[in-house]
Scaffold this motif. Structure first.
Motif: not given
Length: 397
Positions: A177, A180, A183-184, A187, A268, A271-272, A275
């Motif tokens: 988190f 993420l 780098n929101i 996303l 997770l 996505l890490c 991003t």
């Protein structure tokens, strides 16, 4: 009905509670597949591989529910506790002894491959890359440590995984988190890439139409199955040992297991990476995962990934020994358990020093072979997993 209240969870230390059974099964599933496997799926199959990993997880939830229900339904009571798994529901449900024998042989081999060598190899790679420890030294230390734990049996294994799995899962989620959060803004683009690449039917130069989608499907599903292990038949071996009289609730623990492993943990990590590392070409496995966390956490990110791989893989290592030894016990009796544990500890050393490509090839092959008799049994016994039978079980309670 609350999962945490059902099924005699308040078992003494000499018993295996449903939660301990799930923790041990989850430890067997959460391993290199969640870090190295996801990175490999992305580098080989593109972002679309994650969509097909989700699809594999959805079907996996139904599959693992059926496995666990049958595992509890057809298990046997031994002096030291319950024993069960595909070999028991194949023999007692289908009356097919030779099918049970085939599964048990393949499970023994798979435990030495996917459950042992793949994980040991990842631990060695993480220690070498993160701390400069040679694979030979890692192999010796890991073999001794694994041997000490597995010779304590399922009670020692489950006691460790019950504490280790929740802690390392929470720490991993928190770190993901943080990455993420940094780098929101990227996303939405990462999520778009996952869905767009999942159905990419463009051809490549000299290739064929739909090449990108074919690779996404291939690596997404294969790495998804590798990660959550639904359909392989490993999960019901430990779930059947739980002190519970409710197959339905133990099946629900299996669904929770797949959800945590693939939908949460694998997503997770994916996505890490997507991003934090816009260009994933030229990177694979640990290097790709480490790059994502390093981009936000600095040098500590690489150390964190190395430690995560070590802990995840170690938990898988000790859990898979139980799957293999129960298969060996089914084939040759209780006297074979000690022999299998000795072999298992020794194979750990070779897993550390062998090349990673060879280890993964062996594991993928054994995974597929192990799943065949189990999936055939699930299809043929599907009538035993219906609403009326589940309602009857629940009404008795």
């Amino acid at each position: 009905m609350s999962l945490f209240k059902a099924g005699n969870n308040n078992c003494g230390n000499n018993r295996l509670s449903p939660f301990r059974a799930m923790s041990t099964a989850l430890a067997g599933a959460i391993g290199t597949g969640n870090i190295v496997g996801v990175a490999g799926a992305l580098s080989l199959g593109g972002a679309g591989a994650i969509f097909w990993m989700w699809i594999a997880a959805v079907f996996g939830m139904a599959t693992i529910f059926a496995e666990n229900v049958l595992g509890v339904k057809y298990r046997e009571k031994h002096p030291e506790g319950y024993v069960g798994g595909p070999m028991y529901y194949i023999e007692k449900g289908l009356h097919c002894k030779w099918g049970a024998v085939i599964f048990s042989v393949l499970c023994c081999l798979a435990s030495l491959g996917m459950g042992n060598m793949t994980q040991a190899n990842s631990v060695a790679g993480a220690l070498l890359g993160g701390f400069g420890i040679s694979p030979q030294i890692c192999g010796i230390i890991l073999s001794i440590t694994v041997g000490i734990i597995i010779f304590g049996g399922i009670k020692r294994i489950s006691a460790l995984t019950e504490k280790l799995v929740p802690v390392m899962t929470i720490l991993y989620i928190l770190a993901a988190f943080i990455v993420l959060g940094a780098n929101i803004d990227r996303l939405p683009g990462a999520l778009f890439r996952i869905f767009a690449d999942a159905f990419d039917i463009r051809s490549t130069a000299g290739g064929f139409l739909g090449y990108g989608m074919a690779r996404a499907v291939k690596y997404g599903i294969s790495r998804g199955v590798f990660s959550n292990e639904a359909g392989l038949g490993s999960s019901p071996i430990v779930h059947a040992a739980a002190e519970t009289d409710d197959p339905y609730t133990q099946g629900m623990w299996g669904i929770f297991q797949v959800f945590v492993d693939t939908i949460i943990m694998c997503t997770l990590m994916a996505l890490c990476i997507l991003t934090a590392v816009p260009d994933i070409s030229g990177l694979d496995g640990i290097a790709l995962s480490a790059r994502a966390f390093e981009s936000v956490l600095g040098a500590g990110g690489k150390v964190f990934i190395s430690l995560s791989i070590i802990l995840f893989a170690f938990a898988t290592l000790i859990s898979w020994c139980y799957f293999g030894e129960k298969s060996a016990e089914y084939l040759f009796g209780k006297g074979s358990v000690i022999i299998f544990r000795c072999i298992y500890a020794c194979v750990t050393y070779f897993g550390c020093i062998l090349s990673i490509s060879l280890v993964w090839d062996i594991s993928d092959t054994l995974n597929g072979l192990m799943a065949i008799p189990n999936l055939c049994a699930l299809i043929l016994l599907s009538r035993k997993i219906n609403y009326s039978e589940i309602s009857t079980i629940r009404n008795r309670r």
